[in-house]
Design an enzyme around this catalytic site. Structure first.
Site, short mmCIF file in Angstrom:
data_model
loop_
_atom_site.label_atom_id
_atom_site.label_comp_id
_atom_site.label_asym_id
_atom_site.label_seq_id
_atom_site.Cartn_x
_atom_site.Cartn_y
_atom_site.Cartn_z
N THR A 194 1.01 -7.40 3.35
CA THR A 194 2.03 -6.16 3.75
C THR A 194 2.47 -5.62 2.71
O THR A 194 2.54 -6.39 1.61
CB THR A 194 2.82 -6.92 4.99
N GLY A 195 2.92 -4.60 2.52
CA GLY A 195 3.66 -3.94 1.41
C GLY A 195 2.87 -2.80 0.91
O GLY A 195 2.13 -2.28 1.80
N ASP A 208 -4.06 -0.64 2.41
CA ASP A 208 -4.82 -1.64 2.06
C ASP A 208 -5.15 -2.32 3.59
O ASP A 208 -6.26 -3.15 3.56
CB ASP A 208 -4.11 -2.78 1.46
N SER A 242 6.68 0.51 12.16
CA SER A 242 5.57 0.50 11.14
C SER A 242 4.05 0.30 12.03
O SER A 242 3.25 0.26 11.30
CB SER A 242 5.73 -0.56 10.25
N ARG A 284 -3.54 9.95 3.67
CA ARG A 284 -3.38 8.42 3.01
C ARG A 284 -3.65 7.25 4.03
O ARG A 284 -3.46 7.18 4.95
CB ARG A 284 -2.24 8.50 2.50
N VAL A 285 -4.56 6.43 3.24
CA VAL A 285 -4.98 5.22 3.80
C VAL A 285 -4.55 4.10 3.04
O VAL A 285 -4.87 3.96 1.79
CB VAL A 285 -6.51 4.95 4.24
N GLY A 335 0.59 -0.73 0.15
CA GLY A 335 -1.07 -1.06 0.07
C GLY A 335 -1.90 -0.60 -1.42
O GLY A 335 -2.71 -1.29 -1.64
N THR A 383 -1.45 -1.34 11.49
CA THR A 383 -0.24 -0.39 10.87
C THR A 383 -0.29 1.04 11.14
O THR A 383 -1.09 1.43 11.35
CB THR A 383 -0.08 -0.76 9.16
N THR A 428 4.02 -3.88 8.82
CA THR A 428 2.76 -3.91 9.12
C THR A 428 2.48 -5.19 9.50
O THR A 428 3.10 -6.31 9.23
CB THR A 428 1.73 -3.98 7.91
#
Ligand code: ASP
Length: 330
Positions: free
Chosen positions: A240-241, A220, A87, A217-218, A243, A207, A189
């Site tokens: 993390t997780g 958080d 990741s 796509r971007v 975003g 990440t 991440t």
């Protein structure tokens, strides 16, 4: 109203005003005056997921006289190079069109911030983010521009898609189910916070984002206040997780502001997860995890699902710890 009464009322309201003003002035005192520091607790390094090599690298950097910013950069570099981490950086999973695109940022104790988003072909995204912070008048560079800037700074281009990540992506393409995968159990991440021996804080986050995301796509992770926030007077937090959920609640900034108002890092992380879940009462198919540290060197961590863990290097011990989670018993 006679003159005497008028004068009395004025005096009283004046008093009220001055009491109020004093209370306000106290509230507005620099927050570190309200928070006793506790040098027994630092230096320390804390990072999302099971990343003992990364925290070790960061700890060693601090021990060798590096700053907290140097520590998070070196610690995050270790994960960016690690092929086992799918990741982050080299070996990261691609987007649905087969491109590995990286997001990273860091923030120092003076409130400086640098970030790259949607950058390809350069493994050490966090180091490029640092160059953006230190060598340009900007805070965020994206895509081709970020890549070209990196090359101008001496970073080498390389193909970040490993054979094994390519094979997984090819298997995914057979069904091409567009459901970005969020790891609930595995490391993901890396968000890292470091406090040096003087109690100064910095943070970083790096990440390759959600596996098989839409091209462009971007998340958080590189966005200040969402994936990371540091305020050296108060504390720092990182995420993390999924975003999209962290972005919608500006999670890391929220945690730091809650700590500023007096919450412990643990209470602040729990509240940030609660905010997400309040808006998504019927959705439990995604993970978000937060870690935080305050100026006393106290730690907090919380996630939605079981499976999240964080790595803490403190008092010479490098430990992986599983925090509480929202769905426990629900
Ligand atoms: N937060 C990252 C993103 O949404 C992904 C992750 O932490 O796994 O891009």
């Amino acid at each position: 109203m006679n003159r005497r009464k008028f004068l009395q009322n004025t005096a009283l309201s004046g008093l009220g005003l001055s009491v109020g003003a004093t209370a306000l002035a106290n509230d507005l005192k620099p927050d570190n005056q309200n928070m006793d520091m506790n040098p027994d607790n630092y230096p320390l390094v804390i990072a999302t997921w099971h990343v003992p090599n990364a925290t070790k690298k960061a700890w060693e950097t601090l021990e060798n006289g590096g700053s907290a910013l140097d520590a998070v950069e070196k610690g995050c570099n270790a994960e960016e190079e690690d092929l086992a981490n799918n990741s982050v950086g080299y070996g990261g999973r691609p987007d649905r069109d087969g491109h590995v695109t990286l997001d990273a940022c860091l923030m120092d104790d003076k409130g400086n911030y640098g970030s790259v988003v949607f950058m390809q072909n350069i493994v050490h995204a966090i180091s490029v983010a640092r160059k953006v912070m230190e060598e340009t008048p900007h805070v965020l560079l994206a895509g081709k521009g970020a890549e070209e800037f990196a090359v101008s700074q001496g970073f080498k281009r390389m193909n970040l898609l490993t054979d094994s990540a390519k094979k997984d992506w090819e298997e995914w393409k057979i069904k091409s189910e567009y459901k970005p995968i969020i790891n609930i159990e595995n490391h993901d991440t890396i968000g890292m916070l470091a406090m040096d021996k003087d109690g100064n804080l910095s943070g970083g986050c790096t990440t390759s984002g959600l596996a098989y995301k839409m091209h462009g796509r971007v998340g958080d992770s590189p966005i200040i206040g969402s994936g990371l926030f540091v305020d050296n007077e108060v504390g720092a937090a990182t995420a993390t997780g999924l975003g999209e959920e962290v972005l919608k609640t500006v999670g890391s900034f929220l945690i730091v502001e809650l700590m500023r108002q007096g919450r412990s890092p643990q209470q602040a992380c729990e509240e940030a997860v609660n905010r997400i879940m309040k808006k998504q009462p019927n959705r439990q198919d995604f993970q978000v995890g937060y870690i935080a540290v305050n100026k006393k060197g106290e730690i907090g961590a919380y996630s939605i699902h079981k499976g999240f863990s964080y790595q803490l290097y403190q008092n010479g011990k490098n430990e992986n710890i599983k925090p509480g989670f929202y769905l426990d018993g629900k």
